[in-house]
Design an enzyme around this catalytic site. Sequence first.
Site, PDB file in Angstrom:
ATOM      1  CD  GLU A 175     -18.240 -20.332 -19.190  1.00 53.39           C
ATOM      2  OE1 GLU A 175     -17.491 -21.318 -19.179  1.00 53.39           O
ATOM      3  OE2 GLU A 175     -17.813 -19.168 -19.206  1.00 53.39           O
ATOM      4  CE  LYS A 220     -16.720 -20.082 -15.862  1.00 56.93           C
ATOM      5  NZ  LYS A 220     -15.331 -20.484 -15.699  1.00 56.93           N
TER       6      LYS A 220
HETATM    7  P1  13P Z   1     -13.254 -15.190 -16.891  1.00 59.12           P
HETATM    8  O1  13P Z   1     -13.485 -15.287 -15.424  1.00 59.12           O
HETATM    9  O2  13P Z   1     -11.935 -14.553 -17.241  1.00 59.12           O
HETATM   10  O3  13P Z   1     -14.426 -14.620 -17.628  1.00 59.12           O
HETATM   11  O4  13P Z   1     -13.071 -16.684 -17.415  1.00 59.12           O
HETATM   12  C1  13P Z   1     -13.892 -17.676 -16.948  1.00 59.12           C
HETATM   13  C2  13P Z   1     -14.095 -18.692 -17.993  1.00 59.12           C
HETATM   14  O5  13P Z   1     -13.804 -19.843 -17.784  1.00 59.12           O
HETATM   15  C3  13P Z   1     -14.693 -18.296 -19.278  1.00 59.12           C
HETATM   16  O6  13P Z   1     -15.084 -19.420 -19.994  1.00 59.12           O
END
Ligand code: 13P
Length: 338
Positions: A175, A220
């Site tokens: 991510e 992600k």
């Molecule tokens: P949000 O969808 O609230 O941005 O959170 C997703 C997430 O896991 C951030 O690390």
Amino acid sequence: MNTLHDIASAMVTRGQGLLAADESTGTIKKRFDSINVDCTAANRCNYREMLFRSQAMKDAVSGVILFEETLDQIGSDGTRLVDLITATGAIPGIKVDKGAKPLAGHPGETVTEGLDGLRERLATYHDKGARFAKWRSAISIDEGRPSWNAVKANAHGLARYAALCQEAGIVPIVEPEVVMDGPDARHDIDQCADVTRWVLNTVFNELFDARVDLEGMILKPNMVLPGQNSTKHASVEEVAEKTIACFKAEVPAAVPGIAFLSGGQSDIEATAHLNAMNAAHDLPWALTFSYGRALQAAALKAWSGRSENIIAAQNAFDHRARMNGLAACGKWSESLET
Ligand code: 13P
């Protein structure tokens, strides 16, 4: 379901996505403050149990990202929350990073920490039932930012984490989030596109060097959006076009799925953007959601810490998850919201 490839494919099953319920204790406290609920371990457990017992878990949720505490929590009838999740057919996962810390010499920038001892922690998480993990790096846009050093250090951390996960039989969610917020009004959608491409390119180079198996991971990312203080609006179609162009240029087709974070978008924006991408494009990867706020906001408000609100909260969660499940197939429309 044993191999990394099978787990990764199941995480992006068509019409389903991930529930990000891995808010750290500090972050969930902020969410609970907004509904005047004390941030106790019991309330965190009750709230999450409510989500995990909802119908949406069977219909639209392929996996749940947990915070470490939740992995050990027990529901009201003595069942482990992890077992509740598994019983719905969804896969339990775990956030393993230790948070974004100030990057020395780079005011305003961060590097995500948590590699020390990660091999041992991953073995414990696997024993407790986790089959995938998450590590978030945050990249911010402002005057002179991001710096190359911040991009490089965060990408390197993501790749080392991903290789350790795969060694442990755990699918890494990688991510790299280019965050929407920031004071700079010049941070528009095109600047977000440039920075997102640079970050993704660097991340995939590092993943290659670290010998990460791309078929056994999930990406992600952020969507390509104007910054929160940008004076330039972007339409749903423009967001979809620019996000897809960016990912087609930078994300190898071997990656089975891209599961977006919501990052501060409203519930409807997050659904509409995902839907537009899936409706208008022929894509090499599954495109779905891994939302925290945009999946939970309505349910959190409906729950408000009261057991008599559980059904209403589950209904709110079911609706939001169903809408996003449709968006993951390009079959959502705003008329379904009423
Ligand atoms: P949000 O969808 O609230 O941005 O959170 C997703 C997430 O896991 C951030 O690390």
